[in-house]
Design an enzyme around this catalytic site. Sequence first.
Site, short mmCIF file in Angstrom:
data_model
loop_
_atom_site.label_atom_id
_atom_site.label_comp_id
_atom_site.label_asym_id
_atom_site.label_seq_id
_atom_site.Cartn_x
_atom_site.Cartn_y
_atom_site.Cartn_z
N ARG A 1 0.86 -1.19 0.00
CA ARG A 1 0.00 0.00 0.00
C ARG A 1 0.89 1.24 0.00
O ARG A 1 1.73 1.41 0.87
CB ARG A 1 -0.89 0.01 1.24
CG ARG A 1 -1.83 1.23 1.33
CD ARG A 1 -2.55 1.27 2.66
NE ARG A 1 -3.53 0.20 2.79
CZ ARG A 1 -4.83 0.36 2.57
NH1 ARG A 1 -5.29 1.54 2.21
NH2 ARG A 1 -5.66 -0.65 2.71
N VAL B 1 -2.18 -2.85 -3.50
CA VAL B 1 -1.91 -4.04 -4.29
C VAL B 1 -2.33 -5.27 -3.48
O VAL B 1 -1.97 -5.39 -2.31
CB VAL B 1 -0.43 -4.14 -4.69
CG1 VAL B 1 -0.19 -5.37 -5.56
CG2 VAL B 1 0.01 -2.88 -5.42
N ASP C 1 10.88 6.35 -14.78
CA ASP C 1 11.12 6.14 -13.35
C ASP C 1 11.92 4.86 -13.13
O ASP C 1 11.57 4.04 -12.27
CB ASP C 1 9.80 6.11 -12.58
CG ASP C 1 10.00 6.36 -11.08
OD1 ASP C 1 11.07 6.86 -10.70
OD2 ASP C 1 9.10 6.04 -10.29
#
Length: 554
Positions: A20, A25, A138
Amino acid sequence: MSSSPPTTLGQYQIIREIARSNDIVYEAYDPLMNRRVAVKELAMPQGATSQQQTERISRFKREAQAAGTLNHPNIMTVYSFAEDAGRTFMAMEYLDGGTLRNEIDTKGFVPVDRAIDIAFELLNGLEHAHSKGVIHRDIKPDNIQILSEGQIKITDFGIARLTFQPNLTMDGQVFGTPSYMSPEQVVGKDIDARSDLFSVGVVLYEMISGQKPFAGDSVVSITYAIMNKEPDQPTQMSYPLWQVVSRALDKSPAMRYGNATEMILALKDVIQAQSSGAMSIPDPGQTQYSPYGMPAPPYVQQNPYIQAQPQAAPPIVYPYNPYQQGAPQMANPQMGFMPPPMQGGYPMQQPVFYPPPPRQPLMKPDTVIFLKRTLVAVIVLGTLFFLIVVGVNAIATSMNRDAKAKETSISKQDAIRLTSQANNYVQNGNYEQAESAYSDAVSKAPDLVEPRIGRASLLESNAKQQKENPSLSYALWEHAGEDWKAASDGVTSAQLRDTYAENGARCLYMSALAMRETQTSSQTVRDTLYTAKSMAPNNSGVRQQIADLLSEMQ
């Protein structure tokens, strides 16, 4: 969105929550395909405006589209994107093992051979993504999953750039993790695949050396290092490998590798050189000399794989009469000179040189005078036209300035009125309308301090009431800290400036504490604490609390 975990999302049966941060998830089971999956649910903060909700959903959908268009062994697979009873989610490939960040933090570094293997798989995945028009933006150890059998998977395309779709990021907006961002990404410029290759260079440097190439104790110092400093060569890196990494870390995108394939080939050359024993060649920075005693050509000095060859002496050409028939006589390269031609045992007399006749002028004198007068007339007329244009622009600028000043004055009056109205709402306990009025006042007069202070105090109060919901709590603390920072920058009193800055640092400190409860990555928490530390006055109590927490996280 309800705060309680669901039992199902679409066709997927939820087993447990496994992570989290900004989103949640779950580990889930797909009964239709009889497989274990990971389900990522969009977490919408409470109190978000309709515009903020629309933007969050658009970015979440963009993440699913970015990964969903890719099919490669080194990229996490996305199966579906859907909505169920107001919950937006995507189903993904379930990945075991751990992240590269866990391996670096646990072992301190990665062996060189293993680091190059990881870079190969990472570049193979990026090569496929770039060919499909997807820029990750990223790349960092936290987003590189190492499976139990050792395979590499690229994850988290949350801020990916899709070149085949309109950009959600406006010019000047910055997205990414500071330590791994390219220079063009730091300043908010448009980026391409070469920005991902810069991040790969940072990751490869960190894997081998155990430390980042651009260090700093705050976001500002890190970004300054990325823009202005050159990293040192780690002792663990051979010279050929350092050449690959330093090229990937070049400040200019034009000087980096053009694509992932070029960097893959360069790494293969490093492996080949290592296997052939070429790694022991002395530093080519030292000048080498040819057999003639002259410095070797630059390409020999720069490339350790090319052996200097003897350079032939340049031919000597005797001067000759250009009107004389026949080619010039060239010296013998073996002798280094050529004696003059002989006739009857005596040197043959050279013919007398006669210079060529002078050239005729290109233009007549009258034509030259006419062109000069024409040029003067054009310059005078051009100067008059330029002065007229400058004068018109000055008048228009003055009129626009007056209009903007009048508009700013009206906006400031509206902001003061909205602030007073928001204060009344707070006294009456109508906090939702108060926050809306404060926000409208800030949008109309961003430099006005009073609505910033009012909204910051209101956000702090809401954050304290959300202790049971850390995901929302840390967002409220963070926004409150931003308002206190803006208020600190907007006052001239040194005492008020320090007071507001200390309040902002305290809010960011509380935000970092809430982040730790949501299992946010340690790097994100540290970045928040560094920002709070740079904001806090030197003698404030919260500065010591921040320093203690940073020491605890080391």
